[in-house]
Design a protein around this motif. Structure first.
Motif, PDB file in Angstrom:
ATOM      1  N   GLN A  57       0.789  -1.131   0.138  1.00 11.12           N
ATOM      2  CA  GLN A  57       0.026   0.023   0.046  1.00 11.12           C
ATOM      3  C   GLN A  57       1.085   1.142   0.048  1.00 11.12           C
ATOM      4  O   GLN A  57       0.454   2.175  -0.575  1.00 11.12           O
ATOM      5  N   ARG A  58       1.884   1.257   0.903  1.00 14.42           N
ATOM      6  CA  ARG A  58       2.974   2.447   0.920  1.00 14.42           C
ATOM      7  C   ARG A  58       3.527   2.913  -0.177  1.00 14.42           C
ATOM      8  O   ARG A  58       3.752   3.889  -0.569  1.00 14.42           O
ATOM      9  N   PHE A  59       4.272   1.747  -0.620  1.00 14.25           N
ATOM     10  CA  PHE A  59       5.527   1.834  -1.579  1.00 14.25           C
ATOM     11  C   PHE A  59       5.147   1.255  -3.002  1.00 14.25           C
ATOM     12  O   PHE A  59       5.812   1.375  -3.977  1.00 14.25           O
ATOM     13  N   PRO A  69      12.544 -14.541   0.411  1.00 16.09           N
ATOM     14  CA  PRO A  69      12.545 -14.208   1.788  1.00 16.09           C
ATOM     15  C   PRO A  69      13.635 -13.498   2.482  1.00 16.09           C
ATOM     16  O   PRO A  69      13.423 -13.180   3.521  1.00 16.09           O
ATOM     17  N   GLN A  70      14.891 -13.335   1.745  1.00 16.22           N
ATOM     18  CA  GLN A  70      15.987 -12.728   2.187  1.00 16.22           C
ATOM     19  C   GLN A  70      15.493 -11.223   2.574  1.00 16.22           C
ATOM     20  O   GLN A  70      16.202 -10.452   3.136  1.00 16.22           O
ATOM     21  N   TYR A  71      14.464 -10.779   1.691  1.00 10.03           N
ATOM     22  CA  TYR A  71      14.154  -9.311   1.967  1.00 10.03           C
ATOM     23  C   TYR A  71      13.434  -9.192   3.314  1.00 10.03           C
ATOM     24  O   TYR A  71      12.934  -7.919   3.657  1.00 10.03           O
ATOM     25  N   LEU A  72      12.831 -10.163   3.828  1.00 13.74           N
ATOM     26  CA  LEU A  72      12.054  -9.991   4.918  1.00 13.74           C
ATOM     27  C   LEU A  72      12.769 -10.174   6.213  1.00 13.74           C
ATOM     28  O   LEU A  72      12.116 -10.665   7.327  1.00 13.74           O
ATOM     29  N   VAL A  73      13.901  -9.774   6.471  1.00 14.34           N
ATOM     30  CA  VAL A  73      14.763 -10.479   7.427  1.00 14.34           C
ATOM     31  C   VAL A  73      15.129  -9.139   8.467  1.00 14.34           C
ATOM     32  O   VAL A  73      15.223  -8.888   9.418  1.00 14.34           O
ATOM     33  N   SER A  74      15.139  -7.920   7.631  1.00 20.13           N
ATOM     34  CA  SER A  74      15.379  -6.404   8.467  1.00 20.13           C
ATOM     35  C   SER A  74      15.017  -5.334   7.649  1.00 20.13           C
ATOM     36  O   SER A  74      14.599  -5.365   6.615  1.00 20.13           O
ATOM     37  N   ILE A  75      14.937  -4.245   8.662  1.00 23.81           N
ATOM     38  CA  ILE A  75      14.695  -3.035   8.147  1.00 23.81           C
ATOM     39  C   ILE A  75      15.519  -2.740   6.847  1.00 23.81           C
ATOM     40  O   ILE A  75      15.062  -2.163   5.971  1.00 23.81           O
ATOM     41  N   GLU A  76      16.991  -3.082   7.029  1.00 19.37           N
ATOM     42  CA  GLU A  76      17.701  -2.630   5.766  1.00 19.37           C
ATOM     43  C   GLU A  76      17.422  -3.467   4.730  1.00 19.37           C
ATOM     44  O   GLU A  76      17.416  -2.892   3.699  1.00 19.37           O
ATOM     45  N   SER A  77      17.055  -4.645   4.650  1.00 19.94           N
ATOM     46  CA  SER A  77      16.811  -5.562   3.563  1.00 19.94           C
ATOM     47  C   SER A  77      15.668  -5.175   2.711  1.00 19.94           C
ATOM     48  O   SER A  77      15.499  -5.233   1.730  1.00 19.94           O
ATOM     49  N   ILE A  78      14.591  -4.581   3.659  1.00 16.96           N
ATOM     50  CA  ILE A  78      13.174  -4.288   3.139  1.00 16.96           C
ATOM     51  C   ILE A  78      13.711  -2.888   2.295  1.00 16.96           C
ATOM     52  O   ILE A  78      12.917  -2.784   1.212  1.00 16.96           O
ATOM     53  N   ALA A  79      14.423  -1.891   3.028  1.00 13.31           N
ATOM     54  CA  ALA A  79      14.628  -0.776   2.097  1.00 13.31           C
ATOM     55  C   ALA A  79      15.329  -1.048   0.915  1.00 13.31           C
ATOM     56  O   ALA A  79      15.034  -0.473  -0.094  1.00 13.31           O
ATOM     57  N   ALA A  84      15.135  -0.853  -4.860  1.00  7.58           N
ATOM     58  CA  ALA A  84      15.257  -1.563  -6.125  1.00  7.58           C
ATOM     59  C   ALA A  84      14.062  -1.934  -6.893  1.00  7.58           C
ATOM     60  O   ALA A  84      14.133  -1.872  -8.302  1.00  7.58           O
ATOM     61  N   HIS A  85      12.903  -1.639  -6.394  1.00  3.35           N
ATOM     62  CA  HIS A  85      11.554  -1.750  -6.993  1.00  3.35           C
ATOM     63  C   HIS A  85      10.664  -0.607  -7.123  1.00  3.35           C
ATOM     64  O   HIS A  85       9.527  -0.859  -7.332  1.00  3.35           O
TER      65      HIS A  85
END
Length: 86
Positions: A57-59, A69-79, A84-85
């Motif tokens: 919704q936000r981004f 799944p590696q992107y749902l590990v930390s604030i930095e990986s989500i950022a 990137a997207h």
């Protein structure tokens, strides 16, 4: 969403989304104390689902927990994923 929205305070925006997604069970302070690690901060499975919906919704990004799944590990990986997207 503008490029400025993504770049300005992205970590803080994601921290806030995590806080809301967990019903404030996990706070910004918890996230920072855990070094930004979602599981160490106490995010549970419902929190992850709510967070994925909030990120969409936000981004306007969709993190597939099966494929990325590696992107749902930390604030930095989500950022990183959002940058990137977006």
């Amino acid at each position: 969403m503008t490029k400025d929205t993504v770049g300005t305070g992205l970590h803080e925006q994601i921290e806030h989304l995590v806080e809301v997604a967990t019903g404030k069970v996990v706070t910004v302070a918890d996230l920072r104390a855990s070094g930004g690690a979602l599981d160490r901060a106490g995010v549970n499975s419902i929190g992850y689902i709510n967070l994925m919906e909030a990120l969409e919704q936000r981004f306007g990004v969709v993190i597939d927990p099966e494929a990325d799944p590696q992107y749902l590990v930390s604030i930095e990986s989500i950022a990183q994923f959002v940058r990137a997207h977006s």
